[in-house]
Structures are given as structure tokens and as C-alpha cells.
Design an enzyme around this catalytic site. Structure first.
Site, PDB file in Angstrom:
ATOM      1  CG  ASP A  97      -1.981  -1.074   1.179  1.00 11.04           C
ATOM      2  OD1 ASP A  97      -1.710  -2.165   0.652  1.00 11.04           O
ATOM      3  OD2 ASP A  97      -3.084  -0.829   1.705  1.00 11.04           O
ATOM      4  CE  LYS A 160      -5.301   2.049   2.388  1.00 14.64           C
ATOM      5  NZ  LYS A 160      -4.177   1.361   3.087  1.00 14.64           N
ATOM      6  CE  LYS A 189      -6.679  -1.389   2.330  1.00 10.34           C
ATOM      7  NZ  LYS A 189      -5.348  -1.953   2.669  1.00 10.34           N
TER       8      LYS A 189
END
Length: 230
Positions: A97, A160, A189
Site C-alpha cells: 500500500d 485506495k 480499497k
């Protein structure tokens, strides 16, 4: 996905159990890994220094280990971010991430932002899923749209919403915008503030397919209870 018909196992496999708070002790990280294994979530997302610990703790389970790159501000150099990827993969991480360079995005330096993301994707060598964190609390809609385009061009797997450490987290509006502006093969996400089952199901309906969560047990226990009572 029909959020009204989702079962406990399906929802569990949409959760990255987050173990990123700076004050977490080793014992707390291990307890978080145990919880993740018990609920059979998609992954744990741990601090880079905890990757090897989490990989060992989750050996033999179906729970992946992820970590963060350029976290939480995105301002590391591209070389440092790529180096973090190499270290993370060597320790056993399979999900990454990364925070894009927020300041460069807001400055209109699109080529530099795309190259920064692409360097992380390239460093993963196809071994790890790359999720690009926008940190939407600091962006306007035009900047979010550009971030979607640049993440797509760079070959990322996910976009995300947030780190969970900014003034604001995921919103339904942002998830809808992101889902509408990346290709079907890319996933969205949501992270930051998704703490209840009802809220998570709203985000599923909006197009989120993965969640960063700390309230994992509460959310999944609630769904199990509702399904048992139905």
C-alpha cells in the site's frame, strides 16, 4: 457485488486487518495476526519492520501479509520507495500500500507522480499487489481524477482512499468517483473510518472491494449474528 447477500467469508476476504499504529507493541502485532487468522481475512497490513514477524505468525494460513510504502505522507523519494518494496518482498510481503506523492500531484507534476507509482509497481516484479493511496482528504475532485488516471497508467492494481492518518478518511462519494474512473480490472480499497458492518456494506454497494479495518472482529461478528438470525 450484492451487499445484501454477502456472507461472512466473502466479507472477511475483503478486509485487510490494519496493524499500523505507531505505538503497537510486538505482542499487539502478534495478537492482531492471530485475530486475522481466526477470521481468515484477506491480509494483515503491518508496519515495514513487522513484515517478517507477521509472515512467521501467519505461516500455514491463507492470510496474506501486506505493508506500507512511503507511509503516511508519500513524500519519500522514488528511490526510497522502490527500496522499501525490495525490503518488503524479501521479508515475505505480497501486498504493498503506497502513498503517492501528494504534494507533486497538487502541484500538477503528473509525469513525476506517474513515474513514482510506476517505480513501485516495477520494483514489485509482479509479486505483490500494488495499492495506491491518494489521501483524498487533501485533494479536490479534479486531483482525485488525475490520481485515478496516473495510477492506471502506472499499472497499479488498486486505488485506495486514505491512510487513516489524515484529517478525514473514506467517503462514499470518493469510492464512487474512484470506481467510475479506473478500469474494471482495477479495484478500490476504502480505509479510514469504516468501523461498522452497516457502513462497510454501504461501501461495498458503492464499489469498494477491499477495506483497511481495525474493527474487524466487531464487523464480522455482527454479520455472523445477523445471518444466523435470518
Amino acid at each position: 457485488m450484492d451487499s445484501t447477500a454477502i456472507d461472512v467469508r466473502q466479507l472477511a476476504k475483503m478486509i485487510d486487518h490494519s496493524l499500523l499504529r505507531p505505538e503497537l507493541t510486538t505482542a499487539e502485532v502478534l495478537r492482531g495476526c492471530e485475530l486475522a487468522a481466526t477470521y481468515d481475512v484477506a491480509s494483515v497490513c503491518v508496519r515495514p519492520a513487522d513484515v517478517a514477524l507477521a509472515v512467521k505468525a501467519l505461516d500455514g494460513t491463507a492470510v496474506a501479509v501486506g505493508t506500507v510504502i512511503g507511509f503516511p505522507h508519500g513524500g519519500s523519494t522514488t528511490a526510497v520507495k522502490a527500496g522499501e518494496v525490495v525490503d518488503a518482498l524479501a521479508a515475505g510481503a505480497t501486498e504493498l500500500d503506497m502513498v503517492l506523492n501528494i504534494g507533486l500531484l497538487r502541484s500538477g507534476e503528473d509525469d513525476a507522480v506517474r513515474e513514482d507509482i510506476a517505480a513501485v509497481v516495477d520494483a514489485s516484479g509482479g509479486v505483490g499487489l500494488t495499492k495506491v493511496i491518494f489521501e483524498n482528504a487533501y485533494l479536490d475532485d479534479e486531483e482525485k481524477l488525475r490520481a485515478c488516471r496516473l495510477s492506471t497508467l502506472a499499472g497499479a492494481d488498486f486505488v485506495k482512499t486514505s491512510t487513516g492518518f489524515a484529517p478525514g478518511g473514506a467517503t462514499l462519494e470518493d469510492v464512487r468517483l474512484m470506481r467510475a474512473n479506473v478500469p474494471a480490472h482495477m479495484r478500490v480499497k476504502a480505509a479510514g473510518g469504516v468501523r461498522t458492518l452497516d457502513r462497510m456494506l454501504e461501501f461495498v454497494a458503492a464499489g469498494a472491494e477491499r477495506f483497511g479495518a481495525t474493527a474487524t472482529a466487531t464487523i464480522l461478528d455482527d454479520l455472523a449474528a445477523r445471518r444466523a438470525a435470518a
